[in-house]
Design an enzyme around this catalytic site. Structure first.
Site, mmCIF file in Angstrom:
data_model
loop_
_atom_site.group_PDB
_atom_site.id
_atom_site.type_symbol
_atom_site.label_atom_id
_atom_site.label_comp_id
_atom_site.label_asym_id
_atom_site.label_seq_id
_atom_site.Cartn_x
_atom_site.Cartn_y
_atom_site.Cartn_z
ATOM 1 C CB SER A 102 -0.903 -0.007 1.244
ATOM 2 O OG SER A 102 -1.373 1.283 1.540
ATOM 3 N N GLY A 103 0.636 2.127 -0.980
ATOM 4 C CA GLY A 103 1.306 3.421 -0.980
ATOM 5 C C GLY A 103 0.957 4.235 0.247
ATOM 6 C CG ASP A 185 -0.396 2.264 -4.498
ATOM 7 O OD1 ASP A 185 -0.433 2.789 -5.631
ATOM 8 O OD2 ASP A 185 -1.010 2.727 -3.519
ATOM 9 C CB CYS A 223 -5.985 8.908 0.433
ATOM 10 S SG CYS A 223 -6.919 7.454 0.967
ATOM 11 N N GLY A 224 -7.551 7.750 -2.244
ATOM 12 C CA GLY A 224 -8.828 7.568 -2.926
ATOM 13 C C GLY A 224 -10.031 7.827 -2.052
ATOM 14 C CG ASN A 381 -9.138 -0.376 -0.682
ATOM 15 O OD1 ASN A 381 -8.980 -1.125 0.286
ATOM 16 N ND2 ASN A 381 -8.881 0.920 -0.630
ATOM 17 N N PRO A 384 -10.328 -0.145 5.038
ATOM 18 C CG PRO A 384 -8.407 -0.700 6.213
ATOM 19 C CD PRO A 384 -8.896 -0.418 4.825
ATOM 20 C CB SER A 385 -11.346 4.544 4.213
ATOM 21 O OG SER A 385 -9.978 4.846 4.298
#
Length: 532
Positions: A102-103, A185, A223-224, A381, A384-385
């Protein structure tokens, strides 16, 4: 005859050809070291794992229940322990289980600048460095596991137990490596397409068989799951996709995999008006989503940017930042357009960054893509967001409400409340969370499910629990009951931390090199023997 035995004979022949000066070299010891280090370079790993991933993609196309999974790992040790655990719990197999880099976690945990947000401000070299570190730890896990088998083989030989020897030899010959594919990533490429290519080379040389790239502006990357995302026209993004493919092909990783991520669902801004060469081309379609107003020539103001849209003069709405905005409600259409374009430009897999985990929403977009490209499939994905508990409880609430079921016992906005944990709604929601990956693989074209930041959260949670107990009334019992006793009873390999760090392998090598003169660390006074 096994490959291991074959290798012994090959080494014996080399030693014999060199004469007396090499007689002190034991051929079987060399063969053991070769078996423990079967991958000599990162490119060896990239080629091996790319073939695995391609085979898994074909298997998924034939049967959607054969989806793949990974967890994001921010350190080599974390990745190593994950794969050791997988082999322990799933019959020694790592099938369809990968690593994710993960970036976000590189930025937050691996940057020389210190913790950073996921905005591509970290050093680009930290990404290939982490790939190399992960595979170093996985190769060490192979060496450790094989070393234990070699010691068992020696014990069986000393006891004259030929049946046991044959059993252990079979385990050695059919050893399942801990080395698995990694989806890595590369963010938005850290610059122009040449910068993207240069970084891709380093990542592939470190072992990456799969690179994930997104269609945001490299120097405006977010961040997406954050606001303020800015996408680029398709020509810009497709140049970077080609840069990745050239890097794979140049390095001989012909089966390398590219994941094209679109952030268009949540990105309402663009930095550029796309170049249009003819009506209806990709640039024209990209511009058609812009929020514009029709104007007359006399209405133009100093510095205005305008263009011709179907014979009418239009002015795109421009923010003080100089960015242009898309029309609200166009996100899904832009996602579908992005996905089709990326696959046609050479991507192998798609990634749609959504604002919630909803099978129907994801599947709706994938089905539109599949009308054009039937075997389109996603990396997704399981972020966790997302508040998974609240999201799924609300999905069940809405479904029940639409079906006319009485939901008066629940307050939709308060469904995260622990008071609801034992209710029928919560039980149904948890079951939907449990089956989300299988459901989405079947109904939404998701080939690979990953959690980007799980080990970031587990490290924080376990550290909090230990600190609370150890520095509180429990004292040393906080560690013993909360950590070590559980390690022992759950068979966690690193309870013998000296062994995990390589002390037994070091002893093996000392014996190979020095024979009976070797000063070894794993004798009777090694306190690790308490955990045998």
């Amino acid at each position: 005859m096994s490959l291991y035995s074959n290798d012994i004979e090959l080494v014996q022949a080399v030693i014999a050809a060199r004469g007396k000066s090499w007689e002190a070299i034991d051929a079987e010891s060399v063969a053991r070291m070769r078996a423990q280090n079967k991958f000599q370079t990162g490119l060896d790993i990239a080629k091996y794992t790319a073939d695995i991933m391609r085979a898994d993609m074909e298997a998924y196309d034939a049967d959607s229940s054969k989806y793949t999974q990974s967890l994001g790992c921010w350190h080599g040790f974390i990745g190593q322990q994950k794969m050791i655990s997988i082999k322990k719990h799933f019959g020694g197999s790592t099938e369809r289980r990968y690593l994710y880099l993960s970036g976000w976690m590189v930025a937050a945990l691996r940057s020389d600048f210190g913790p950073l947000p996921d905005q591509s401000m970290h050093e680009k070299t930290s990404v290939p460095a982490l790939i190399e570190e992960l595979y170093t730890f996985l190769r060490q896990a192979d060496a450790r596991e094989l070393g234990a088998l070699f010691r068992e083989l020696d014990t069986a030989r000393e006891a004259g137990d030929s049946a046991k020897q044959a059993e252990i030899q079979d385990k050695i010959d059919n050893h399942q490596t801990h080395v698995v594919p990694i989806i890595a990533d590369i963010d938005a490429g850290f610059g122009n397409e040449e910068a993207t290519y240069l970084l891709a080379r380093k990542m592939i040389e470190a072992g990456a068989c799969c690179l994930q790239i997104e269609n945001q502006v490299a120097d405006e990357k977010q961040c997406g799951h954050q606001d303020g995302k800015v996408t680029v026209p398709h020509a810009d993004f497709h140049a970077k996709l080609r840069a990745l493919r050239y890097a794979f092909l140049e390095l001989g990783v012909d089966n390398g995999v590219i994941v094209a991520r679109t952030d268009s669902l949540g990105a309402g801004l663009t930095k550029e008006i796309a170049v249009v060469k003819e009506p209806g081309d990709a640039g024209d379609i990209y511009n058609s989503f812009l929020d514009v107003e029709e104007i007359a020539v006399e209405d133009m103001q100093q510095g205005d940017v305008v263009f011709n849209k179907n014979g009418k003069l239009v002015r795109p709405k421009r923010l003080p930042s100089g960015l242009y905005q898309f029309r609200k409600g166009t996100g899904e259409d832009r996602c579908v357009f992005d996905c089709i374009g990326a696959l046609n430009a050479g991507a192998d897999l798609l990634w749609i960054e959504t604002e919630k985990p909803h099978v129907g929403q994801i599947g709706g977009m994938v089905n539109r893509v599949r009308e054009v490209i039937p075997n389109a499939k996603l990396v997704y994905n399981n972020s966790p967001s997302f508040n998974w508990t609240l999201n799924f409880r609300q999905q069940v609430f809405d479904a029940w409400s639409d079906a006319g079921k009485d939901v008066s016992a629940y307050i939709r906005a308060d469904l995260m409340n622990a008071e609801y944990d034992d209710t029928e709604l919560a039980v149904v929601a948890d079951d939907k969370i449990r089956t989300f990956q299988a459901d989405a693989a079947r109904d939404a074209g998701i080939f690979h499910h990953l959690i980007t930041l799980p080990t970031y959260h587990t490290a924080a949670l376990s550290t909090d629990n230990l600190a609370k107990e150890y520095f509180g009334a429990q004292g040393m019992l906080g560690y013993v009951a909360g950590v070590q006793r559980k390690e022992i009873r759950q068979g966690i390999a690193c309870v013998k931390h000296q062994n995990m760090a390589g002390s037994d392998m070091g002893d093996d090598h000392k014996e190979y090199f020095a024979g009976e003169n070797a000063l070894k660390a794993s004798g009777k006074d090694n306190t690790m023997n308490q955990f045998s």
